[in-house]
Design an enzyme around this catalytic site. Structure first.
Site, short mmCIF file in Angstrom:
data_model
loop_
_atom_site.label_atom_id
_atom_site.label_comp_id
_atom_site.label_asym_id
_atom_site.label_seq_id
_atom_site.Cartn_x
_atom_site.Cartn_y
_atom_site.Cartn_z
N GLY A 20 0.85 -1.20 0.00
CA GLY A 20 0.00 0.00 0.00
C GLY A 20 0.87 1.23 0.00
N MET A 24 0.41 7.83 2.74
CA MET A 24 0.95 7.39 4.03
C MET A 24 1.97 6.26 3.83
SD MET A 24 -0.27 9.30 6.36
CE MET A 24 -0.13 8.55 7.96
N ASN A 120 -6.49 3.45 9.40
CA ASN A 120 -7.40 3.95 10.43
C ASN A 120 -8.54 2.95 10.61
OD1 ASN A 120 -6.67 6.28 11.76
ND2 ASN A 120 -7.39 7.65 10.13
N SER A 145 -0.61 8.30 13.66
CA SER A 145 -1.09 9.67 13.50
C SER A 145 0.05 10.58 13.07
CB SER A 145 -1.68 10.21 14.81
OG SER A 145 -2.04 11.56 14.62
N LYS A 217 -6.32 5.44 19.16
CA LYS A 217 -6.19 6.34 18.00
C LYS A 217 -7.54 6.95 17.63
CE LYS A 217 -4.73 8.54 14.39
NZ LYS A 217 -5.46 8.47 13.21
N HIS A 220 -8.07 9.63 19.95
CA HIS A 220 -7.18 10.72 19.52
C HIS A 220 -7.89 11.55 18.45
CE1 HIS A 220 -4.53 12.28 16.35
NE2 HIS A 220 -3.63 12.53 17.30
N ASN A 221 -8.51 10.87 17.49
CA ASN A 221 -9.18 11.58 16.41
C ASN A 221 -10.42 12.32 16.91
OD1 ASN A 221 -7.22 10.40 14.82
ND2 ASN A 221 -8.61 10.08 13.12
N GLU A 224 -9.13 15.28 18.31
CA GLU A 224 -8.71 16.11 17.16
C GLU A 224 -9.91 16.88 16.59
OE1 GLU A 224 -6.31 13.97 14.12
OE2 GLU A 224 -7.83 14.61 12.68
N TYR A 225 -11.05 16.20 16.44
CA TYR A 225 -12.26 16.87 15.94
C TYR A 225 -12.62 18.03 16.88
CZ TYR A 225 -13.97 13.53 12.33
OH TYR A 225 -14.15 12.77 11.20
N ARG A 322 -19.76 19.34 12.15
CA ARG A 322 -19.46 19.00 10.75
C ARG A 322 -20.75 18.65 10.02
NH1 ARG A 322 -13.57 16.01 10.14
NH2 ARG A 322 -12.53 17.12 11.82
N ARG A 482 -39.71 9.79 34.78
CA ARG A 482 -39.69 8.41 34.27
C ARG A 482 -40.61 7.51 35.07
NH1 ARG A 482 -35.18 5.68 34.92
NH2 ARG A 482 -35.47 4.34 33.12
N HIS A 488 -40.77 3.47 36.09
CA HIS A 488 -39.38 3.01 35.92
C HIS A 488 -38.60 2.97 37.23
CE1 HIS A 488 -39.83 2.77 31.66
NE2 HIS A 488 -40.21 4.03 31.56
C1 6PG Z 1 -4.01 11.65 12.03
C2 6PG Z 1 -5.29 12.09 11.40
C3 6PG Z 1 -5.62 11.19 10.26
C4 6PG Z 1 -6.62 11.75 9.29
C5 6PG Z 1 -7.99 11.82 9.84
C6 6PG Z 1 -8.83 12.86 9.17
O1 6PG Z 1 -4.03 11.43 13.21
O2 6PG Z 1 -3.02 11.57 11.32
O3 6PG Z 1 -6.31 12.03 12.34
O4 6PG Z 1 -5.99 9.97 10.81
O5 6PG Z 1 -6.21 12.97 8.79
O6 6PG Z 1 -8.55 10.56 9.64
O7 6PG Z 1 -10.09 12.56 9.52
P1 6PG Z 1 -11.35 13.24 8.93
O8 6PG Z 1 -11.27 13.12 7.44
O9 6PG Z 1 -12.47 12.45 9.52
O10 6PG Z 1 -11.29 14.66 9.37
#
Ligand code: 6PG
Length: 517
Positions: A20, A24, A120, A145, A217, A220-221, A224-225, A322, A482, A488
């Site tokens: 792959g 990445m 991922n 990441s 991870k 983590h994301n 990140e969001y 989003r 409730r 309940h």
């Molecule tokens: C990382 C990022 C990577 C990716 C996200 C983007 O840690 O390197 O999080 O995994 O950029 O998956 O996610 P979205 O497209 O859902 O924003």
């Protein structure tokens, strides 16, 4: 030994197979070769194999032997590897992982060979795969990441799976991982091909049984969001309430990046805001359509938080932010129908004060988002029998990954000082930080509400904080509701825990409150 076409005479035996070669995979492979590993590469797209051979040719020393070997089949790839084989996959999450695994089985992979999934992947898929491929090869997972640059010059790695496999993979992953200065918690970086960072603490630690790494991870994301959405809300407040230009906001972000908000995401936000559109010469951000994409990891985090029952409203709010952004056409229509407040005008002094308070609001909200992520990992860890070391997890997020930030050093200290810490908010340092800055946080959110500027993540973070510090919540009334409509039952404060009660609410013989309408 074989002659690879050039003047150099090279070993055909490679240390690692890589399957792959997208963005990445290509960069991870080059990172591996920079650390002295010889890599056999395969991709279904021959152009990608050619591209990595060219890249190696352009980056290696003039008389050096090739460090990568291109393969045109799974069988050829296996034939070029030292046994027992170590194969790393960087393919899209989902079916492509199984597709490759099944081809490797057909090509003759052995029971003690290791296949490492770096995509991922959904963590439950990793758990199922370890079981599914038992006896055929060892399926191991390593979440990565850091995006393209991280993959090339040092990502943050979250490996999990068979502990024996880890002993074989550990030196490889620790060598290619991002490095941190242990004392300051700051990344030690080099972005020069062929000159990797060799000193410092590697951002790779064994997380636990298979699935745990991808779960971590995923969270983590989720963080990140939340982190990204919080920054976007600060931007929108400056843009819409203070009428600042993108370049001015970039300057503010740059200033914040010198302080406690120092992080990769703040740094790149400033760069994004400074970028001009080559076509129109306007700020590029003003021509980018305000519809956010998502690949699913934030959603998975939110779903898991709901399933585990761990409050992660800032992460969830960021996912929904989003979603609502993607309803562009509806929002445009609503904007001319639904009223908001009149815009206020601020003088320069007021602007400065609002911006200073906003910095604290962002900081406090960010602490809450991380608190939610760590709380979620703790609750999920308990449910799945994982012993997660949060001090170590915070440490491997200090460099290489997208949420790398200076304050992860303080988070790692918080968990090192108290392994039983129930919530990051209860750490004396963070509790004190929020005490100090909460006035500014509350004011910023109130200002945004009065100006009609949405800040769902910041607001949810404050509600999380206020809920978490409330000894009494209105769930007593909720339990009454409730029990009223569904029998309940409820528990009583003045009776032993666990005992359930129910009354006939509409029974006229029951005592009622004195005030009746
Ligand atoms: C990382 C990022 C990577 C990716 C996200 C983007 O840690 O390197 O999080 O995994 O950029 O998956 O996610 P979205 O497209 O859902 O924003």
């Amino acid at each position: 030994m074989q002659n690879n076409g050039g003047s150099a005479h090279v070993e055909t035996t490679c240390d690692i197979g890589f399957i792959g070669l997208g963005v990445m995979g290509n960069n991870l492979t080059m990172n591996l070769v920079d650390h002295g590993y010889r890599v056999a590469c395969f991709d279904l797209d021959q152009n990608k194999v050619d591209a990595i051979l060219d890249k190696d040719a352009s980056e290696r020393a003039k008389d050096a032997a090739p460090r990568v070997e291109g393969c045109s089949s799974y069988t050829e790839l296996l034939s070029k590897l030292k046994a027992p084989h170590l194969i790393i996959l960087s393919v899209p999450a989902g079916d492509p992982v199984d597709h490759v695994c099944n081809h490797l089985i057909d090509a003759g992979i052995q029971a003690d060979d290791i296949v490492v999934d770096t995509g991922n992947s959904l963590w439950t898929d990793s758990v199922a795969r370890e079981e599914q491929y038992k006896g055929k090869f060892i399926f191991f997972s390593t979440a990565v990441s850091g995006g393209e640059v991280g993959a090339r010059f040092g990502p943050s790695l979250m490996p999990s799976g068979n502990p024996y496999a880890w002993t074989r993979i550990e030196p490889v992953l620790k060598s290619i991982a991002a490095k941190v200065d242990a004392k300051t918690g700051k990344p030690i970086e080099s972005f020069v091909p062929g000159k990797p960072v060799l000193e410092g603490e590697p951002c790779a630690t064994y997380i636990g049984p298979v699935g745990a790494g991808h779960y971590v991870k995923m969270v983590h994301n989720g963080i990140e969001y939340a982190d990204m959405q919080l920054i976007c809300e600060a931007y929108q407040i400056m843009r819409d309430a203070l009428h600042m230009a993108p370049a001015e906001i970039a300057e503010v972000f740059r200033r914040w990046n010198n302080g406690k908000l120092n992080s990769y995401l703040i740094e790149i936000s400033a760069e994004v805001l400074e970028q001009l559109d080559p076509e129109t010469n306007q700020p590029l951000v003003d021509v980018i359509l305000d519809k956010a994409g998502q690949k699913g990891t934030g959603l998975w985090t939110a779903v898991s938080a709901l399933q585990v029952g761990s409050p992660a409203q800032t992460i969830t709010a960021a996912v929904f932010a989003r979603s609502i952004s993607s309803l562009k056409e509806e929002r445009v229509a609503a904007s001319s129908v639904l009223a908001g407040p009149e815009a206020s005008v601020f003088d320069d002094e007021q602007k400065v004060s609002i911006i200073n308070k906003l910095e604290q609001a962002l900081y406090c909200s960010k602490i809450c988002a991380y608190a939610q992520g760590f709380q979620l990992m703790a609750m999920a860890g308990k449910e799945h029998g994982w012993t997660l070391d949060f001090g170590e997890i915070a440490k491997i997020w200090r460099a290489g990954c997208i949420i790398r930030a200076v304050f992860l050093q303080s988070i790692s200290k918080a968990y090192e000082n108290n392994e039983e810490l129930a919530n990051l908010l209860m750490d004396p340092y963070f509790a004190e930080q929020i005490t100090e800055y909460q006035g500014d946080w509350r004011e910023s959110i109130a200002q945004a509400a009065l100006a009609g500027i949405p800040c769902p993540a910041m607001m949810s973070a404050l509600s999380y904080y206020d809920s978490y510090r409330s000894a009494v919540l209105p769930a007593n009334l909720l339990q009454g509701q409730r029990d009223y409509f569904g029998a309940h039952t409820y528990q009583r404060l003045d009776k032993p825990a666990g005992k359930k009660y129910h009354i006939e609410w509409s029974d006229p013989a029951r005592p009622q409150t004195a005030i009746k309408r």
